[in-house]
Write an enzyme that holds these catalytic residues in place. Structure first.
Site, PDB file in Angstrom:
ATOM      1  N   ASN A  78       0.620  -1.245   0.072  1.00  0.00           N
ATOM      2  CA  ASN A  78       0.048  -0.015  -0.087  1.00  0.00           C
ATOM      3  C   ASN A  78       0.837   1.292   0.010  1.00  0.00           C
ATOM      4  O   ASN A  78       2.165   1.125  -0.108  1.00  0.00           O
ATOM      5  CB  ASN A  78      -1.116  -0.012   1.173  1.00  0.00           C
ATOM      6  N   HIS A 108      23.096  -0.874  10.155  1.00  0.00           N
ATOM      7  CA  HIS A 108      24.705  -0.078  10.041  1.00  0.00           C
ATOM      8  C   HIS A 108      25.704  -0.981  11.038  1.00  0.00           C
ATOM      9  O   HIS A 108      25.179  -1.444  12.066  1.00  0.00           O
ATOM     10  CB  HIS A 108      24.778   1.332  10.679  1.00  0.00           C
ATOM     11  N   ALA A 155      -0.277  -2.519  14.119  1.00  0.00           N
ATOM     12  CA  ALA A 155       0.284  -1.312  13.539  1.00  0.00           C
ATOM     13  C   ALA A 155       1.287  -0.650  14.544  1.00  0.00           C
ATOM     14  O   ALA A 155       1.090  -0.634  15.902  1.00  0.00           O
ATOM     15  CB  ALA A 155      -0.745  -0.146  13.320  1.00  0.00           C
ATOM     16  N   LYS A 175       6.119  -7.757  21.106  1.00  0.00           N
ATOM     17  CA  LYS A 175       5.909  -9.086  21.914  1.00  0.00           C
ATOM     18  C   LYS A 175       4.769  -9.658  21.440  1.00  0.00           C
ATOM     19  O   LYS A 175       3.950  -9.217  20.856  1.00  0.00           O
ATOM     20  CB  LYS A 175       5.683  -8.237  23.416  1.00  0.00           C
TER      21      LYS A 175
END
Length: 184
Positions: A78, A108, A155, A175
């Site tokens: 999306n 990194h 989300a 979690k």
């Protein structure tokens, strides 16, 4: 008659586009629907492969960064979602990726304080997202992670470790919220 002509023109259009893109390491199945406003690039080499019946919405970004991005069949990406390929990204079939999701298969190098971050290099191990996974809006998937089939990422979650199959996770860092079982 008009429908047959429309189908024939779409097929020719996809053949031309795929020939042009395949020279750049990009393969898109003819049944996939890719917005002209989506950004799909193989910068730094690498490959991108988009499976059958996928939907790539406007302003979504797929970049290989020298790695390989493989998206299975019947997936959706999306608006404003970002998929990078650095260390390899494998996405199974039927995966739903909501807006503003970021998938980054690299990190990194942290060691050596005397060297600026941009000169330290990156570590890239890869990410696997198995079949029938739903990545909620704004979640972030970090390097060296496998998300098991039939899982849901809530989300805003940050996934920095493997997620078992049929599991719902959320939070920063993520979690387990609950195991998902078949409802009869």
């Amino acid at each position: 008659m008009r429908q047959k002509l429309k189908f024939a023109l779409r097929k020719v259009y996809h053949q031309i586009i795929n020939r042009l893109l395949s020279r750049r390491g990009i393969r898109i199945h003819p049944s996939a629907r890719v917005s002209l406003r989506a950004i799909i690039e193989t910068n730094g080499g690498g490959e991108i492969c988009i499976g059958a019946n996928c939907e790539i919405h406007p302003y979504s970004v797929i970049k290989s960064y020298g790695g390989k991005v493989v998206i299975g069949n019947n997936c959706s990406l999306n608006m404003y979602a970002i998929l990078n390929g650095h260390g390899g990204l494998q996405i199974g079939n039927g995966v739903r990726i909501a807006s503003h999701t970021v998938v980054i298969p690299s990190n990194h190098v942290i060691a050596d304080n005397d060297v600026p971050f941009y000169l330290r290099g990156v570590i890239s191990k890869g990410i696997e997202i198995q079949d029938n996974v739903w990545l909620g809006a704004g979640c972030i998937i970090l390097d060296n992670v496998t998300i098991g089939e039939n899982s849901v990422i809530a989300a805003g979650a940050v996934v920095n470790k493997d997620v078992d199959r049929s599991t719902m996770v959320g939070g920063v860092p993520c979690k387990v919220i609950k195991k998902i079982s078949n409802i009869s």
